[in-house]
Design a protein around this motif. Structure first.
Motif, PDB file in Angstrom:
ATOM      1  N   GLU A   5       0.820  -1.208   0.000  1.00  0.00           N
ATOM      2  CA  GLU A   5       0.000   0.000   0.000  1.00  0.00           C
ATOM      3  C   GLU A   5       0.857   1.262   0.000  1.00  0.00           C
ATOM      4  O   GLU A   5       0.523   2.248  -0.656  1.00  0.00           O
ATOM      5  CB  GLU A   5      -0.972  -0.015   1.174  1.00  0.00           C
ATOM      6  CG  GLU A   5      -2.070  -1.037   0.981  1.00  0.00           C
ATOM      7  CD  GLU A   5      -3.037  -1.136   2.150  1.00  0.00           C
ATOM      8  OE1 GLU A   5      -2.883  -0.389   3.152  1.00  0.00           O
ATOM      9  OE2 GLU A   5      -3.962  -1.965   2.059  1.00  0.00           O
ATOM     10  N   ALA A   6       1.979   1.240   0.701  1.00  0.00           N
ATOM     11  CA  ALA A   6       2.887   2.387   0.705  1.00  0.00           C
ATOM     12  C   ALA A   6       3.493   2.579  -0.684  1.00  0.00           C
ATOM     13  O   ALA A   6       3.624   3.702  -1.175  1.00  0.00           O
ATOM     14  CB  ALA A   6       3.989   2.189   1.744  1.00  0.00           C
ATOM     15  N   LYS A   7       3.859   1.483  -1.320  1.00  0.00           N
ATOM     16  CA  LYS A   7       4.433   1.550  -2.667  1.00  0.00           C
ATOM     17  C   LYS A   7       3.396   2.086  -3.661  1.00  0.00           C
ATOM     18  O   LYS A   7       3.720   2.892  -4.537  1.00  0.00           O
ATOM     19  CB  LYS A   7       4.928   0.159  -3.092  1.00  0.00           C
ATOM     20  CG  LYS A   7       5.722   0.155  -4.369  1.00  0.00           C
ATOM     21  CD  LYS A   7       7.032   0.883  -4.195  1.00  0.00           C
ATOM     22  CE  LYS A   7       7.839   0.831  -5.460  1.00  0.00           C
ATOM     23  NZ  LYS A   7       8.963   1.766  -5.424  1.00  0.00           N
ATOM     24  N   GLU A   8       2.139   1.650  -3.523  1.00  0.00           N
ATOM     25  CA  GLU A   8       1.073   2.149  -4.396  1.00  0.00           C
ATOM     26  C   GLU A   8       0.876   3.652  -4.222  1.00  0.00           C
ATOM     27  O   GLU A   8       0.695   4.374  -5.209  1.00  0.00           O
ATOM     28  CB  GLU A   8      -0.240   1.403  -4.124  1.00  0.00           C
ATOM     29  CG  GLU A   8      -0.230  -0.023  -4.626  1.00  0.00           C
ATOM     30  CD  GLU A   8      -1.421  -0.850  -4.148  1.00  0.00           C
ATOM     31  OE1 GLU A   8      -2.226  -0.355  -3.305  1.00  0.00           O
ATOM     32  OE2 GLU A   8      -1.540  -2.007  -4.601  1.00  0.00           O
TER      33      GLU A   8
ATOM     34  N   ALA B  45       1.479   6.477  -7.049  1.00  0.00           N
ATOM     35  CA  ALA B  45       0.412   7.424  -7.372  1.00  0.00           C
ATOM     36  C   ALA B  45       0.925   8.856  -7.372  1.00  0.00           C
ATOM     37  O   ALA B  45       0.420   9.705  -8.119  1.00  0.00           O
ATOM     38  CB  ALA B  45      -0.739   7.269  -6.389  1.00  0.00           C
ATOM     39  N   MET B  46       1.938   9.133  -6.578  1.00  0.00           N
ATOM     40  CA  MET B  46       2.481  10.502  -6.498  1.00  0.00           C
ATOM     41  C   MET B  46       3.406  10.833  -7.672  1.00  0.00           C
ATOM     42  O   MET B  46       3.734  11.993  -7.878  1.00  0.00           O
ATOM     43  CB  MET B  46       3.250  10.691  -5.185  1.00  0.00           C
ATOM     44  CG  MET B  46       2.385  10.604  -3.957  1.00  0.00           C
ATOM     45  SD  MET B  46       1.061  11.808  -3.936  1.00  0.00           S
ATOM     46  CE  MET B  46      -0.310  10.769  -3.478  1.00  0.00           C
TER      47      MET B  46
ATOM     48  N   THR C 109      -2.586   6.462   4.455  1.00  0.00           N
ATOM     49  CA  THR C 109      -1.241   6.232   4.976  1.00  0.00           C
ATOM     50  C   THR C 109      -1.199   6.476   6.485  1.00  0.00           C
ATOM     51  O   THR C 109      -0.569   5.707   7.227  1.00  0.00           O
ATOM     52  CB  THR C 109      -0.216   7.115   4.245  1.00  0.00           C
ATOM     53  OG1 THR C 109      -0.273   6.802   2.849  1.00  0.00           O
ATOM     54  CG2 THR C 109       1.192   6.890   4.758  1.00  0.00           C
ATOM     55  N   TYR C 110      -1.882   7.509   6.936  1.00  0.00           N
ATOM     56  CA  TYR C 110      -1.959   7.789   8.376  1.00  0.00           C
ATOM     57  C   TYR C 110      -2.580   6.593   9.103  1.00  0.00           C
ATOM     58  O   TYR C 110      -2.084   6.155  10.142  1.00  0.00           O
ATOM     59  CB  TYR C 110      -2.768   9.067   8.621  1.00  0.00           C
ATOM     60  CG  TYR C 110      -2.966   9.388  10.077  1.00  0.00           C
ATOM     61  CD1 TYR C 110      -1.917   9.922  10.832  1.00  0.00           C
ATOM     62  CD2 TYR C 110      -4.181   9.165  10.702  1.00  0.00           C
ATOM     63  CE1 TYR C 110      -2.091  10.212  12.182  1.00  0.00           C
ATOM     64  CE2 TYR C 110      -4.364   9.455  12.045  1.00  0.00           C
ATOM     65  CZ  TYR C 110      -3.320   9.977  12.778  1.00  0.00           C
ATOM     66  OH  TYR C 110      -3.497  10.259  14.101  1.00  0.00           O
TER      67      TYR C 110
ATOM     68  N   SER D  81       7.746   4.568   2.262  1.00  0.00           N
ATOM     69  CA  SER D  81       7.827   3.232   1.667  1.00  0.00           C
ATOM     70  C   SER D  81       9.171   2.582   1.988  1.00  0.00           C
ATOM     71  O   SER D  81       9.239   1.414   2.379  1.00  0.00           O
ATOM     72  CB  SER D  81       7.622   3.340   0.150  1.00  0.00           C
ATOM     73  OG  SER D  81       7.748   2.104  -0.468  1.00  0.00           O
ATOM     74  N   ASN D  82      10.242   3.339   1.855  1.00  0.00           N
ATOM     75  CA  ASN D  82      11.580   2.823   2.170  1.00  0.00           C
ATOM     76  C   ASN D  82      11.726   2.484   3.654  1.00  0.00           C
ATOM     77  O   ASN D  82      12.366   1.494   4.011  1.00  0.00           O
ATOM     78  CB  ASN D  82      12.657   3.834   1.767  1.00  0.00           C
ATOM     79  CG  ASN D  82      12.837   3.905   0.269  1.00  0.00           C
ATOM     80  OD1 ASN D  82      12.441   3.019  -0.471  1.00  0.00           O
ATOM     81  ND2 ASN D  82      13.409   5.006  -0.198  1.00  0.00           N
ATOM     82  N   PHE D  83      11.127   3.291   4.513  1.00  0.00           N
ATOM     83  CA  PHE D  83      11.190   3.045   5.957  1.00  0.00           C
ATOM     84  C   PHE D  83      10.505   1.723   6.306  1.00  0.00           C
ATOM     85  O   PHE D  83      11.027   0.929   7.087  1.00  0.00           O
ATOM     86  CB  PHE D  83      10.534   4.216   6.700  1.00  0.00           C
ATOM     87  CG  PHE D  83      10.727   4.180   8.195  1.00  0.00           C
ATOM     88  CD1 PHE D  83      11.958   4.452   8.772  1.00  0.00           C
ATOM     89  CD2 PHE D  83       9.663   3.899   9.033  1.00  0.00           C
ATOM     90  CE1 PHE D  83      12.141   4.430  10.150  1.00  0.00           C
ATOM     91  CE2 PHE D  83       9.827   3.877  10.413  1.00  0.00           C
ATOM     92  CZ  PHE D  83      11.072   4.147  10.974  1.00  0.00           C
ATOM     93  N   LEU D  84       9.348   1.482   5.701  1.00  0.00           N
ATOM     94  CA  LEU D  84       8.638   0.216   5.943  1.00  0.00           C
ATOM     95  C   LEU D  84       9.439  -0.978   5.441  1.00  0.00           C
ATOM     96  O   LEU D  84       9.551  -1.991   6.135  1.00  0.00           O
ATOM     97  CB  LEU D  84       7.278   0.219   5.236  1.00  0.00           C
ATOM     98  CG  LEU D  84       6.145   0.979   5.893  1.00  0.00           C
ATOM     99  CD1 LEU D  84       4.892   0.877   5.036  1.00  0.00           C
ATOM    100  CD2 LEU D  84       5.872   0.483   7.293  1.00  0.00           C
TER     101      LEU D  84
END
Length: 178
Positions: free
Chosen positions: A40-43, A47-48, A115-116, A158-161
């Motif tokens: 989901e973070a990658k998506e 999207a950005m 994301t929150y 995304s990288n942090f996750l």
């Protein structure tokens, strides 16, 4: 039907059963849980990519460093790792709340809110693993990055996750199995 017939029937039934996949002792340790958050973070990050000036921020956001030196990470004690993870999540929480006030586009607000919500879920995952919330009083102890765009914010998250969070959760689950 005598005992012999019953045993024969039982053997036939057992012979047709396939072994079940093992279930983690803690469902939260199933790798698919973290993989879902990472996906989901990658998506959101992807999207950005098409986002233009509406994704530029009027304020600079402070975010945690995502690079992981595996040798140094392994040598850190669990409390120091927990501090890094919790402080990073706290920084992302603050950043998402700031961004929520800065953007007006509904699609962007949706991505920020989702994301929150995911950050809050990751915190619950850590708490379910009995990882105490460790926050240092000074964020100067942690190396930080800055972001002036939503694209950068979601990339860093995304990288942090994929990095520190996944390493930390994987090790916490491994210790649970011992």
């Amino acid at each position: 039907m005598g005992i012999t017939g019953f045993l024969a029937l039982l053997l036939l039934l057992c012979g047709n059963l396939k072994p079940a996949k093992s279930i983690p002792v803690r469902p939260i340790c199933d790798s698919r849980v973290m993989d879902k958050f990472i996906k989901e973070a990658k998506e959101a990050e992807i999207a950005m990519e098409s986002c233009t000036q509406t994704c530029d921020l009027t304020e600079e956001l402070s975010l945690p460093e995502t690079k992981v030196n595996f040798k140094d990470w392994k040598q850190m004690d669990r409390k120091a790792q927990a501090e890094e993870v919790w402080n990073g999540l706290a920084m992302f929480t603050t950043a998402m709340l700031q961004v929520r006030e800065l953007v007006s586009d509904n699609a962007l607000i949706y991505s920020v809110d989702k994301t929150y919500s995911n950050i809050r879920s990751v915190k619950r995952v850590l708490k379910s693993l009995n990882v105490q919330e460790e926050l240092t009083s000074s964020s100067s102890l942690q190396t930080t990055l800055t972001a002036r765009t939503l694209r950068r914010l979601f990339l860093v998250y995304s990288n942090f996750l994929r990095g520190k969070i996944k390493l930390f959760v994987t090790e916490a689950c491994r210790q649970d199995d011992r």
